[in-house]
Design an enzyme around this catalytic site. Structure first.
Site, PDB file in Angstrom:
ATOM      1  N   SER A 184       9.394 -43.630  21.279  1.00 36.13           N
ATOM      2  CA  SER A 184      10.747 -43.466  21.798  1.00 36.13           C
ATOM      3  C   SER A 184      11.685 -44.602  21.429  1.00 36.13           C
ATOM      4  CB  SER A 184      10.722 -43.256  23.313  1.00 36.13           C
ATOM      5  OG  SER A 184      10.421 -44.461  23.950  1.00 36.13           O
TER       6      SER A 184
ATOM      7  N   LYS B 210      14.051 -44.387  32.801  1.00 40.07           N
ATOM      8  CA  LYS B 210      14.748 -45.176  31.791  1.00 40.07           C
ATOM      9  C   LYS B 210      16.214 -45.360  32.161  1.00 40.07           C
ATOM     10  CE  LYS B 210      11.743 -44.017  27.930  1.00 40.07           C
ATOM     11  NZ  LYS B 210      11.556 -43.147  26.760  1.00 40.07           N
TER      12      LYS B 210
END
Ligand SMILES: Nc1ncnc2c1ncn2[C@@H]1O[C@H](COP(=O)(O)OP(=O)(O)OP(=O)(O)O)[C@@H](O)[C@H]1O
Ligand SMILES: [Mg+2]
Length: 796
Positions: free
Chosen positions: A688, A731
């Site tokens: 990611s 996140k």
């Protein structure tokens, strides 16, 4: 006995048939029953009986030898008369023989069908009858009598047998033959000792040794005897005492104790199996002296059985409103979870006998997993017990040790139930993801059994060794991450995620829960002594902690409370208002600053990424730098394979699109590039960070800095597509925590953004949803070149 007289007179035939004896010595004057099995011996005996021969009996040196020759025989034997011989059905002979006198083998003259030898009779001189001889004879007699009386196996009549022998020589031989414990070597030696004095002396010392052994033996015997009779005596006395006490209406302590135990067993409401075990153990207990080590073992076992909550049970609360009230009282927010609990309660109300689900709370530290469990127990009106599985590596910790081990104890499940005191408590299995495993067995498989509704109705702890019903227990487990939880365990549980709190949620939790709780714990009145302003709490959350949960926040509040408590102790009485200024006075300057972030990303080549961690999400920096060299790519910061590959893919993509990006097409020919992800000690992996890598490289090569206060996440394909990633909520919250207000996300994560991220956070942040890396660069880099927006489509 004419032969004997002949013998005395020296009338021994020159040639004697020799009967070899296996492992026995025939003494002169003694009578001995013998068995003979060898064909040669049988033939010899038959012929000897028929012809009235004397034979020579000699011991073989090796009892196992079948046909010994001269060397295999002792040199001295006994002239023998056969009194009786009977043939057995198997062809062997039983015979009774008597020794007459000693002879010596001179030479074997015939070997078939049996041995015949030329022999010489040993003529014994009568020794001179002096005092010494007299003394020797007497001491031999007394020693012999002593041996007989001390050996319980020997009949006293033997003394009489010997009494009839008057002459010293025959006396010695008879005694030698009469002591069964004499070995054959002793006997053979005495047979070979022709001098009578010497024979008496050797015999005396052999007898003395025998007497000593017998004496010691009888001493041991009598000690054992007296010990036995002592305990027997005590037993009788105790029984009598019992009878007397019973007469008088008293019972002794021991009986009272056993009776009390019996009553407890009756009242414990055990299962039939458990009661049977308990009573059996009690029975054993009654027969053991209380000092025995085993007594305590049996006693402890019964105590455990009795103490288990076989029938104790709490009734579940059925008032849903009240339960909701309790859940709200303990925890701020967490509405989804509270709803789930209330659903469960509602189902219980309609179907009380239904199976309980096993809940598993997963989330970063300090988000309230453990304390929720406690609260659920309170809302249900059940007892609560928590056991930490962290670091548990031994199956026995869950299931207990078998009772045969010294100091054995039941496992944690049984101990927890005993402590809870009911059979339907809330049992919290904390930190199920930290369960270890090693050679002592797998605790996870024991847990499987505990958590399996098909099996846990008859859970068997190794120590208790009787089935206990766990089906009424409400199990709640907690974990920070799910990957380390064995799949079969995961399958049995209903997973509930707790992602972490936003700043606003933290402030609310602090105001309503943490501040009052910590104030009280420090002896302060939360109403009158201390008050935190909203801004102060925000500063605490933002500047002093960087976490998904509220544990550090609670700790910081506690240290402020301590300072305030100290002031009060020093005499200050009015309410302390805790403002942001007070915080910096109490705790020093904030540890985390937004400026730091802006500082770091000001240089071209640094981009901010977002990572998911077990602690709930964090920001990470990707730093790229370039130096003259020969196109090597160096990657540092403990990157996992996947992350390394995405760095390489990023570089390839940049090289492939150098022209479009206004990067010198041959930059790679004479450059080395180093990509570093700081916080080098922490391993990092996953795809990611792809977009962040590309952005950092492009930023470096175009010397365009990344916009400040911007972070991103997303995987990149080689063709430049931005692919969706996991952990969006964590996140985004981490970015928000760090003061970032612009986030670039893969477009295909839009759904997660809308569903998982709290509106309060969404509203204050800007999101760019990107399909291609061109869009990412467009949004991320300062001073976009004119053509960037057109390029966006082309790069995809
Ligand atoms: N939503 C909330 N409302 C009120 N208090 C909360 C909330 N969330 C957490 N807390 C408080 O935060 C503290 C830490 O929570 P807890 O110990 O339950 O964390 P945890 O999730 O079990 O963490 P870990 O994974 O480290 O065990 C507790 O004092 C708890 O009461
Ligand atoms: Mg916990």
């Amino acid at each position: 006995m004419s032969d004997a007289k002949d013998l005395r007179a020296g009338i021994v035939p020159d040639i004697l048939a020799i009967l070899p004896l296996r492992g026995s010595v025939l003494m002169p004057h003694a009578v001995l029953p013998l068995g003979a099995g060898r064909a040669s011996s049988v033939r010899l005996i038959e012929e000897a009986v028929q012809s009235g021969w004397l034979v020579g009996a000699v011991m073989q040196r090796d009892p196992k030898e079948d046909a010994p020759d001269q060397g295999g025989l002792f040199p001295v034997g006994t002239v023998t008369i056969i009194h009786k011989a009977m043939k057995q059905s198997d062809g062997s002979m039983r015979l009774v023989v008597q020794g007459l006198g000693r002879f010596r083998i001179l030479e074997i003259v015939q070997r078939e069908p049996y041995l015949r030898a030329r022999v010489e009779a040993v003529v014994e001189d009568d020794p001179a009858a002096d005092v010494e001889l007299e003394a020797l004879v007497r001491s031999v007699r007394t020693l012999f009598e002593k041996v007989i009386t001390l050996s319980p196996g020997l009949p006293d009549e033997l003394i009489n047998v010997v009494g009839s022998a008057n002459e010293p020589g025959p006396l010695a031989d008879l005694i030698t033959a009469s002591v069964p414990t004499f070995g054959n070597e002793v006997k053979q030696e005495l047979l070979e000792t022709f001098n009578i004095r010497e024979r008496l002396q050797k015999l005396a010392s052999a007898l003395a040794k025998e007497a000593e052994v017998a004496e010691l033996g009888s001493k041991i015997q009598s000690e054992v005897q007296s010990e036995v009779s002592k305990t027997q005596r005590e037993y009788y006395l105790r029984e009598q005492l019992k009878a007397i006490q019973k007469e008088l209406g008293e019972t002794d302590e021991r009986t009272a104790e056993l009776d009390a135990l019996r009553q407890k067993i009756d009242e414990a409401g055990m299962t039939e199996e458990a009661q049977r075990e308990a009573l059996r153990e009690l029975d054993r207990l009654g027969k053991m002296p209380p000092a025995a080590a085993e007594y305590t073992v049996a006693r402890t076992y019964i105590d455990w059985l009795v103490a288990m909550p076989w029938k104790q049970e709490t009734t579940d609360a059925v008032d849903l409103d009240r339960s909701r009230g309790i859940l709200d009282e303990d925890h701020e927010g967490l509405d989804k979870i509270k709803d789930r609990i209330l659903e469960y309660l509602a189902v219980k109300k309609i179907r009380p006998e239904g199976k309980d689900p096993i809940l598993c709370f997963v989330g970063p530290p300090g988000v309230g997993k453990t304390s929720l469990g406690r609260s659920i127990a309170r809302a249900l009106g059940r007892k609560f017990h928590r056991l930490s599985l962290g670091g548990m590596r031994d199956e026995a910790e869950i299931r207990g040790h078998r009772r045969t081990y010294i100091g054995a104890l039941p496992g944690q499940i049984v101990q927890g139930l005993r402590r809870a005191g009911t059979k339907n408590p809330v049992l919290m299995l904390d930190e199920i993801d930290k369960l270890g495993m090693d050679f002592r067995g797998d605790p996870a498989s024991a847990l499987l059994e505990v958590l399996d509704p098909e099996q846990n109705g008859t859970f068997r702890d190794h120590y208790l060794d009787v089935a206990f019903d766990l089906s009424r227990v409400l199990f709640i487990t907690t974990a920070n991450v799910l990957d380390t939880v064995p799949a079969p365990l995961r399958d049995r549980m209903e997973i509930i995620h707790l992602a972490g709190y936003t700043e606003e949620e933290k402030v609310a939790i602090a105001r309503r829960h943490l501040v009052p709780k910590q104030a009280r714990e420090h002896g302060l009145d939360p109403e009158r002594d201390i008050e935190f302003t909203r801004e102060a709490l925000r500063l605490l959350a933002r500047g002093y902690t960087r976490e998904a949960g509220v544990r550090s926040l609670e700790r910081e509040i506690a240290s402020v409370c301590r300072k305030v408590a100290r002031r009060r102790a020093e005499g200050q009485t009015e309410l302390t208002q805790v403002t942001p200024d007070a915080i910096t006075t109490f705790l020093g300057t904030p540890r985390f600053e937004y400026e730091e972030l802006q500082e770091r990303t000001r240089v071209p080549g640094v981009a901010t990424g977002l990572a998911w961690t077990p602690a709930g999400g964090d920001i990470l920096f990707v730093e790229a730098t370039r130096m003259p060299g020969q196109h090597t790519l160096t990657l540092t910061g403990q990157l996992g394979d996947v992350m390394k590959e995405s760095a390489q893919a990023a570089l390839s993509w940049v090289r492939g699109h150098a022209g479009d990006l206004s990067i010198a097409p041959d930059f790679w020919a004479h450059s080395d590039i180093h990509v570093h992800v700081p916080a080098g000690a922490i391993p990092k992996d996953g795809p990611s960070a792809g977009v962040t890598m590309v952005t950092a490289l492009v930023s470096l090569l175009t010397q365009r800095a990344v916009q400040s206060g911007l972070a991103m996440t997303g995987e990149v394909s080689l063709s430049g597509r931005v692919l969706p990633v996991g952990g969006i909520k964590e996140k985004v919250l981490a970015a928000h925590r760090a003061g970032i207000r612009t986030v670039i996300l893969p477009r295909r994560n839009e759904k997660n953004l809308l569903e998982d991220v709290p509106a309060a956070v969404r509203d204050v942040m800007t999101f760019h949803l990107a399909d291609s890396i061109g869009e990412v660069l467009h949004a991320a880099l300062e001073e976009a070149p004119q053509s960037a927006s057109e390029l966006a489509g082309q790069w995809a």
